[in-house]
Design a protein around this motif. Structure first.
Motif, PDB file in Angstrom:
ATOM      1  N   HIS A  88      25.586   2.986  11.522  1.00 18.26           N
ATOM      2  CA  HIS A  88      26.048   4.380  11.525  1.00 18.26           C
ATOM      3  C   HIS A  88      27.505   4.547  11.112  1.00 18.26           C
ATOM      4  O   HIS A  88      27.871   5.571  10.534  1.00 18.26           O
ATOM      5  CB  HIS A  88      25.899   4.984  12.920  1.00 18.26           C
ATOM      6  N   HIS A  89      28.379   3.554  11.439  1.00 18.87           N
ATOM      7  CA  HIS A  89      29.821   3.774  11.377  1.00 18.87           C
ATOM      8  C   HIS A  89      30.482   2.941  10.283  1.00 18.87           C
ATOM      9  O   HIS A  89      29.830   2.158   9.582  1.00 18.87           O
ATOM     10  CB  HIS A  89      30.450   3.442  12.729  1.00 18.87           C
ATOM     11  N   GLN A  90      31.793   3.100  10.172  1.00 18.64           N
ATOM     12  CA  GLN A  90      32.580   2.307   9.244  1.00 18.64           C
ATOM     13  C   GLN A  90      32.631   0.849   9.718  1.00 18.64           C
ATOM     14  O   GLN A  90      32.249   0.528  10.841  1.00 18.64           O
ATOM     15  CB  GLN A  90      33.988   2.890   9.138  1.00 18.64           C
ATOM     16  N   SER A  91      33.121  -0.025   8.868  1.00 21.32           N
ATOM     17  CA  SER A  91      33.067  -1.461   9.165  1.00 21.32           C
ATOM     18  C   SER A  91      33.850  -1.845  10.415  1.00 21.32           C
ATOM     19  O   SER A  91      33.542  -2.840  11.066  1.00 21.32           O
ATOM     20  CB  SER A  91      33.572  -2.265   7.965  1.00 21.32           C
ATOM     21  N   ASP A  92      34.875  -1.058  10.783  1.00 18.56           N
ATOM     22  CA  ASP A  92      35.637  -1.357  11.993  1.00 18.56           C
ATOM     23  C   ASP A  92      35.056  -0.689  13.230  1.00 18.56           C
ATOM     24  O   ASP A  92      35.627  -0.751  14.317  1.00 18.56           O
ATOM     25  CB  ASP A  92      37.102  -0.934  11.821  1.00 18.56           C
TER      26      ASP A  92
END
Length: 465
Positions: free
Chosen positions: A129-133
């Motif tokens: 769902h999210h960015q790589s961090d």
């Protein structure tokens, strides 16, 4: 097919094979007429070969297609035993480097492959769902919308199942770094479903919920998520990984004193909305209880073989009245007929018998498997894709009667040869979804354009990991 009518000398209806079938559909892409034993008006197009219902693919992780074939070696961390758990670590490395552009290119190619292989819809179990961090995108639905666009572009029907993922193991263990892109609070995931609803509705897609697994979703969160989904849409589907690996069973026993399926049936409102994905390691009581509750078993033979999961006892499940469908999961194989073949062959190897999955009313095993997989897949999809019947989506597959493996055979023997005697996708001539022809002579119109984008996305992922 441009006149929204088709005549088939042989078609596989939900009740079995029928002759001289007149099919018609409306502008919304639904069957309005399926009439057997008739003669159509002059000028109606004739199908080149036997007409089959399109097969729903009830379990997919689209991004995993990019590393199919790239984990077939013993990893250093595996030591003397390579398993699902060591494979999972490698999978997390790829997931960590996905971008929206890469995901959309991979999903576009995968969904095109599905159509060419006889799937006409997919249940996408979407957990990145999210960015790589681990930080959310400004639009929480960024990656979900990539999947919606990919399905719409190629014409594949879609049930999108955003995944609820919160913990790293039973007993609310803290998630580790490889899982940070997956994590959502329950209310955030429910908001995501609300945000995605207009886009999904506009293209005829369906939304549901996928609590990832009992090890990744604590009991309170599972209860709240199911209640929240039901408030949004009482008929929305719920898919859950469960009892795939023996370690999962052992860990659940240690945590709760119960096996995973036993715990789920005792603590969740499992019914016909639920798809129990894999459910490989159940005892007889669990098979019978889960079947009685109306849940669909989501079976993924090629992935379950690739990961060394084990074999589902399908005869016991069907004896108990259970429904089931097929998925390609990690996409080591993207081929509807090959999943059917592997499903039957696994049961043959386990029992040392032949034609295990035939039915009293359908002695031809390929016919029996097709009809059962369509019915169960439609239930799990929560979309009207239950085959060649009025009111269902106008999805179909036409076999090539001139293919060497099929030539000169009866219709039901052509289907058997397609599943057990051909290359399992080479005998597909045409595929239609929603009344629109998507595949001609075995090829999708976007095949040549989508392939280089997929290769580029995979190369970028390999360079990054």
């Amino acid at each position: 097919m441009s006149a929204r009518q088709l005549f088939a000398e042989h078609a596989l209806l939900p009740t079995g094979w029928a002759q001289n079938v007149w099919l018609a559909w409306d502008a919304q892409g639904q069957w309005t007429q399926v009439q057997a034993g008739t003669t159509p008006p002059p000028g109606v197009a004739r199908a080149a070969g036997p007409v089959l219902p399109g097969l729903p693919n009830l379990h997919s992780h689209a991004f995993q297609r990019a590393f199919a074939g790239l984990t077939e070696y013993r990893s250093a961390q595996a030591g003397q035993s390579d398993s699902f758990w060591s494979w999972r670590t490698l999978m997390y490395r790829f997931a960590g480097h996905l971008t929206p552009e890469r995901l959309e290119a991979i999903a576009t190619w995968l969904y095109l492959e599905m159509l060419e292989a006889g799937y006409t819809s997919v249940c996408e179990f979407h957990y990145v769902h999210h960015q790589s961090d681990g930080q959310p995108y400004a639009d929480a639905g960024t990656l979900s919308r990539c999947l919606l666009r990919a399905a719409q572009r190629v014409g594949l029907g879609l049930t999108l199942l955003p995944v609820l993922y919160q913990t790293g193991g039973f007993g609310q263990q803290a998630p580790h770094a490889g899982q940070r892109r997956f994590l959502n609070a329950t209310d955030a995931l429910l908001r995501l479903l609300q945000d995605l609803a207009p886009d999904a509705t506009a293209q005829g897609a369906r939304l549901g919920l996928a609590p990832h697994s009992l090890r990744a979703v604590p009991p309170d969160s599972l209860r709240d998520a199911v209640a929240g989904l039901t408030a949004l849409d009482p008929s929305a589907p719920i898919h859950l990984h469960i009892a795939e690996q023996t370690q999962e069973v052992d860990d659940c026993l240690l945590w709760t004193g119960q096996r995973p399926v036993q715990w789920l049936l005792d603590h969740a409102p499992v019914d016909g909305r639920w798809c129990l994905v894999h459910a490989t390691h159940m005892n007889e009581g669990e098979y019978r209880r889960a079947a009685a509750r109306g849940a669909v078993a989501g079976l993924c033979p090629s992935t379950e073989a690739n990961l060394g999961d084990g074999l589902f006892d399908l005869p016991l499940w069907t004896e108990a009245g259970g429904r089931w469908g097929l998925g390609s999961d990690s996409h080591a194989c993207v081929n509807a007929a090959e999943e059917m073949m592997l499903l039957e062959y696994g049961q043959r190897l386990q029992r040392r018998q032949r034609n295990v999955l035939s039915a009293p009313d359908q002695p031809h095993v390929a016919t029996a498997i097709t009809l059962q997989a369509v019915a169960g897949g439609a239930q799990a999809s929560a979309r009207p894709v239950a085959g060649l019947a009025v009111g269902q989506r106008a999805d179909l597959v036409v076999l090539d009667p001139q293919h060497l493996a099929l030539a000169g055979l009866s219709a039901q023997d052509m289907l058997s040869a397609h599943v057990f005697g051909s290359h399992r996708s080479s005998a597909i001539a045409q595929v239609m979804t929603g009344g629109v022809l998507r595949v001609q002579q075995g090829r999708h119109a976007l095949h040549e354009a989508a392939a280089p984008a997929f290769v580029q996305a995979r190369s970028a992922l390999l360079a990054a990991v």
